[in-house]
Design an enzyme around this catalytic site. Structure first.
Site, PDB file in Angstrom:
ATOM      1  CB  THR A  45      34.717  31.088  47.037  1.00  0.00           C
ATOM      2  OG1 THR A  45      36.052  31.903  46.494  1.00  0.00           O
ATOM      3  CG2 THR A  45      33.538  32.206  47.326  1.00  0.00           C
ATOM      4  CB  THR A  46      31.798  26.729  47.561  1.00  0.00           C
ATOM      5  OG1 THR A  46      31.887  27.314  46.397  1.00  0.00           O
ATOM      6  CG2 THR A  46      30.319  26.037  47.611  1.00  0.00           C
ATOM      7  CE1 TYR A 108      39.720  46.841  50.854  1.00  0.00           C
ATOM      8  CE2 TYR A 108      41.714  46.671  51.384  1.00  0.00           C
ATOM      9  CZ  TYR A 108      40.734  47.370  51.489  1.00  0.00           C
ATOM     10  OH  TYR A 108      40.472  48.508  52.210  1.00  0.00           O
ATOM     11  CE1 TYR A 135      38.575  30.983  41.169  1.00  0.00           C
ATOM     12  CE2 TYR A 135      38.725  30.696  43.577  1.00  0.00           C
ATOM     13  CZ  TYR A 135      37.774  30.945  42.543  1.00  0.00           C
ATOM     14  OH  TYR A 135      36.468  31.035  42.483  1.00  0.00           O
ATOM     15  NE  ARG A 140      32.668  34.646  45.214  1.00  0.00           N
ATOM     16  CZ  ARG A 140      32.209  34.684  46.332  1.00  0.00           C
ATOM     17  NH1 ARG A 140      32.493  35.594  47.454  1.00  0.00           N
ATOM     18  NH2 ARG A 140      30.877  34.205  46.387  1.00  0.00           N
ATOM     19  CE  LYS A 163      37.174  27.885  40.653  1.00  0.00           C
ATOM     20  NZ  LYS A 163      36.777  27.864  41.991  1.00  0.00           N
ATOM     21  CB  ILE A 205      36.938  24.260  40.129  1.00  0.00           C
ATOM     22  CG1 ILE A 205      38.353  23.504  40.214  1.00  0.00           C
ATOM     23  CG2 ILE A 205      36.696  24.227  41.799  1.00  0.00           C
ATOM     24  CD1 ILE A 205      39.513  24.199  40.596  1.00  0.00           C
TER      25      ILE A 205
END
Length: 295
Positions: A45-46, A108, A135, A140, A163, A205
């Site tokens: 994401t980052t 989604y 993850y 999100r 994660k 993380i």
């Protein structure tokens, strides 16, 4: 099967005039290794992976692998909301030389828990022997990978870690209860590194470690060594930095901070837009307070 522990950085991705800035990315990787980061995580994401082409993602992973030169592992983000695309992304990450992959739950689509199991089963089957970090970031993705489902993922030897980014310590305990030592438990929440490790976690993380790798590495090491007073001191000192790095959507603030550190420009890709001036001033003041920016 290899697993991953310690202070792990979700790397931001520099852009220059719209293109991937390879030189600045190499500098970031060098800064991370010098700062004590144990594992590099490009294309999460980052890293704005969702706005990068397959070719750009491959190159970024390859650059991280080249610059790391075996000194630390590289675990490449490869998740998507399509199982078939995820399988292909992992293939390309392996070709780029990654040591493992970070797979976010499909976003989604909002799959049921059974669908999450089948998603990870398909990736593991397509890439036998290749380590996977599952993850979970429901804020999100719109779907929560439950502890009962994490236990089912233990059937796949490729899934070596999870994660967990809910920031929920009860969830951390539930995961340890269900999975024991079978899955390496990693925090995905900078605000709760110390309590998460106290609940059985083996590392984080992190977003904040982009700008403060040594502080985060010291925090994780102290927490894992049971040096609670030292770990608590670092956790508290970093708290305002964490707040400001998430005051706007990640990675807007962290890229601005890296710009102030002189590592690369603040350029983002739409639909993300530059950090607001009032928040930027607050973040710059905190970077100076922590000694990360001089003057």
């Amino acid at each position: 099967m290899r697993t991953f522990e310690g202070s792990m950085t979700a790397l931001a991705t520099p852009f220059r005039e719209g293109a991937f800035d390879e030189a600045s990315f190499r500098a970031l990787v060098r800064q991370q290794i010098a700062g004590g980061t144990n594992v590099l995580i490009p294309m999460g994401t980052t890293g704005e992976a969702v706005t990068m082409s397959a070719e750009e993602r491959f190159r970024a992973i390859r650059v991280a692998v080249e610059e790391a030169a075996g000194r630390v592992p590289v675990v490449a983000g490869a998740g998507s909301n399509s199982t078939a695309e995820t399988v292909e992304n992992v293939k390309r990450a392996r070709e780029a030389g990654a040591d493992g992959t970070l797979i976010v739950t499909p976003y989604y689509n909002k799959p049921m828990q059974a669908g999450l199991v089948e998603h990870f089963r398909a990736v593991a089957k397509a890439h036998p022997g290749f380590p996977i970090i599952a993850y979970n970031v429901p804020g999100r993705t719109g779907v929560d990978l439950l502890p009962e489902t994490a236990l089912r993922l233990c059937d796949f030897p490729e899934v070596v870690a999870i994660k967990e980014a809910t920031g929920n310590m009860a969830r951390a305990v539930d995961l340890v209860e269900k999975c024991g030592e079978r899955l390496t438990l990693l925090s995905g929440d900078d605000f709760t590194v110390l309590p998460f490790i106290a609940c059985g976690g083996k590392g984080v993380i992190s977003v904040s470690s982009n700008v403060a790798p040594r502080m985060m590495a010291d925090l994780v090491a102290a927490a894992r060594a049971g040096e609670l007073a030292k770990a608590r001191d670092i956790q508290v000192r970093m708290n305002e930095l964490h707040r400001l790095l998430f005051i706007e959507s990640n990675p807007i603030p962290v890229k601005w901070a890296l710009h102030k550190l002189g590592l690369f420009g603040p350029e983002l890709r739409l639909p993300l837009v530059p950090m607001s001036e009032p928040n930027a001033k607050k973040l710059e003041a905190e970077l100076r307070k922590l000694g990360l920016v001089q003057g």
